[in-house]
Write an enzyme that holds these catalytic residues in place. Sequence first.
Site, short mmCIF file in Angstrom:
data_model
loop_
_atom_site.label_atom_id
_atom_site.label_comp_id
_atom_site.label_asym_id
_atom_site.label_seq_id
_atom_site.Cartn_x
_atom_site.Cartn_y
_atom_site.Cartn_z
N TYR A 81 -53.71 -71.46 -24.21
CA TYR A 81 -54.61 -70.33 -24.48
C TYR A 81 -55.63 -70.26 -23.36
O TYR A 81 -56.30 -71.25 -23.06
CB TYR A 81 -55.32 -70.54 -25.83
CG TYR A 81 -56.29 -69.43 -26.16
CD1 TYR A 81 -55.82 -68.17 -26.50
CD2 TYR A 81 -57.67 -69.64 -26.11
CE1 TYR A 81 -56.71 -67.13 -26.77
CE2 TYR A 81 -58.56 -68.61 -26.40
CZ TYR A 81 -58.07 -67.36 -26.73
OH TYR A 81 -58.94 -66.33 -27.02
N ASP B 20 -57.72 -74.23 -15.68
CA ASP B 20 -58.57 -73.73 -16.75
C ASP B 20 -59.27 -74.93 -17.37
O ASP B 20 -58.68 -75.68 -18.15
CB ASP B 20 -57.72 -72.99 -17.79
CG ASP B 20 -58.58 -72.50 -18.96
OD1 ASP B 20 -59.74 -72.92 -19.07
OD2 ASP B 20 -58.07 -71.69 -19.77
N LYS C 220 -67.69 -72.69 -22.07
CA LYS C 220 -68.05 -73.50 -23.26
C LYS C 220 -69.30 -74.38 -23.06
O LYS C 220 -70.40 -73.93 -23.28
CB LYS C 220 -66.85 -74.35 -23.66
CG LYS C 220 -65.66 -73.45 -24.10
CD LYS C 220 -64.95 -73.94 -25.30
CE LYS C 220 -63.67 -73.21 -25.59
NZ LYS C 220 -63.58 -72.59 -26.88
C1 LIG Z 1 -58.67 -73.43 -22.49
C2 LIG Z 1 -59.40 -72.19 -22.84
N1 LIG Z 1 -59.49 -71.21 -21.93
C3 LIG Z 1 -60.15 -70.06 -22.18
C4 LIG Z 1 -60.74 -69.86 -23.40
C5 LIG Z 1 -61.47 -68.57 -23.69
O1 LIG Z 1 -62.83 -68.82 -23.73
P1 LIG Z 1 -63.82 -67.81 -24.51
O2 LIG Z 1 -63.52 -67.94 -25.95
O3 LIG Z 1 -65.19 -68.30 -24.11
O4 LIG Z 1 -63.53 -66.45 -23.98
C6 LIG Z 1 -60.68 -70.85 -24.39
C7 LIG Z 1 -61.30 -70.65 -25.71
O5 LIG Z 1 -61.09 -71.37 -26.64
C8 LIG Z 1 -59.98 -72.04 -24.09
O6 LIG Z 1 -59.88 -73.01 -25.01
#
Ligand SMILES: Cc1ncc(COP(=O)(O)O)c(C=O)c1O
Length: 448
Positions: A153, A255, A283
Amino acid sequence: MDDLIVEQEAIMLARTTESVRMREEAQSVLAGGVASSWQDAPPCAVWIDRGKGSRIWDVDGFEYSDFHGGFGVGLAGHAHPAIVEAVQDRVTKGTHFAQPTEDAIVVGRELAKRYGLPLWRYNNSGTEATMDAFHLMRVATGRSKVIKVEGSYHGHHDAAQVSVYPRIEQAGSVEQPNSVRYSTGIPDPMAQLTIIVPFADLAAVERALATHKGEIAGMIVEPIMMNIGMIPPPAGYLADLKDLLHKHGAWLTFDEVKTGFGVAPGGATELLGVTPDLLCTAKAMAGGLPCGAIGGVPELMGLIADRTYEQVGTFNGNPLTMAAARATMQSVLTGDAYRHLDRLREAQVSGCEDVLKRYDLPGFVRAFGAKGAVIFTDRLENYRDFLNYDDQWGNAHWLYQHNGGAFLPPWGKCEQWTMSVQHTMEDVNCFVRNFETFARALRGGTIA
Ligand SMILES: Cc1ncc(COP(=O)(O)O)c(C=O)c1O
């Protein structure tokens, strides 16, 4: 297991009556009665009143050790004095100008030091950070396709919403998975530009690069997968992946939205010793305020500097989030804080492993830095393993922790615990005690 879940859901519902009432009240103004769909999990969305230190209190007055950490944001814990001071100071001086403030430079230097990448830009979320990464890799190469790992994700923009949690009937072959859109809101032609590979499978990446020769701009990968439990890469995978992509004129993005700050001061990049071309984080970086960032090598970030790619956003580098991010990196997530987290993690891991062994439960514990998970299956190395992993275990575990006063993220088999620098051994003991209560219930109440 089914009986235990029914029983624990009833216990939870009986003590969260105000949450249930607020959810009902919210239905008239909030779609589905919550502010974001993943805030709602059976048997009910839990509404929170406040947090302090390692604890949160729900609207029924029930106190929890917070291992949810707001989906991994909460490394600083709640109302950390350094964050409170920074935010209070900034708020009196104005919170938004859409012009940069000095803190943006300080935060950029901190990020460069932690992640070994020289140039940075800010945005407001993980979604925005990975969206910028997709764009930048495309701009740099003039190519449209990006490789993504099945089951990962990366946020909710179109290119990332492909093969997030595909059903087995849709997923295609293990070696060459289909590009499955997460909803019909993603146009299929868009989804076909995201090429799917299994995690930790270099041969699959090589095949994708050959099949889509000259069309792949780069690849995005979570260096430790964190939205299907927790899966570290095999030794050498990330370094070989970077070499392979470069050989084909493509770029590598990490990521680190979840792993960043969480698994080490410089995230998985530091922990695993491989520096990507682009890195996305969000985060935990601003102590509980919404903030994202993208950093990278001059060849890529230079395209922002020379305005080939306009990386923009009204709230980018917002003074309040920058002040909070500065305090988080300079005063909260210090060397001592990570040593404290190491001690807590070791105690929690050994406590849970001991329970697994004594009660002869299936599974094992994985943990890095502030994050960890009990994984109730023998093998979890990629998304296909995850599909075979019975989610009732994680669900029941979540309920036992919740009713015992430890708030884990719901969606048991997907998520993991996050500890904060304000957690103590008391929080760890609560978690391990609840885990043993769960184990004992599974074994018919017999104490091992
Ligand atoms: C690995 C990863 N990338 C991107 C995101 C997206 O982040 P946001 O919810 O701040 O848009 C998340 C959200 O849980 C994530 O776990």
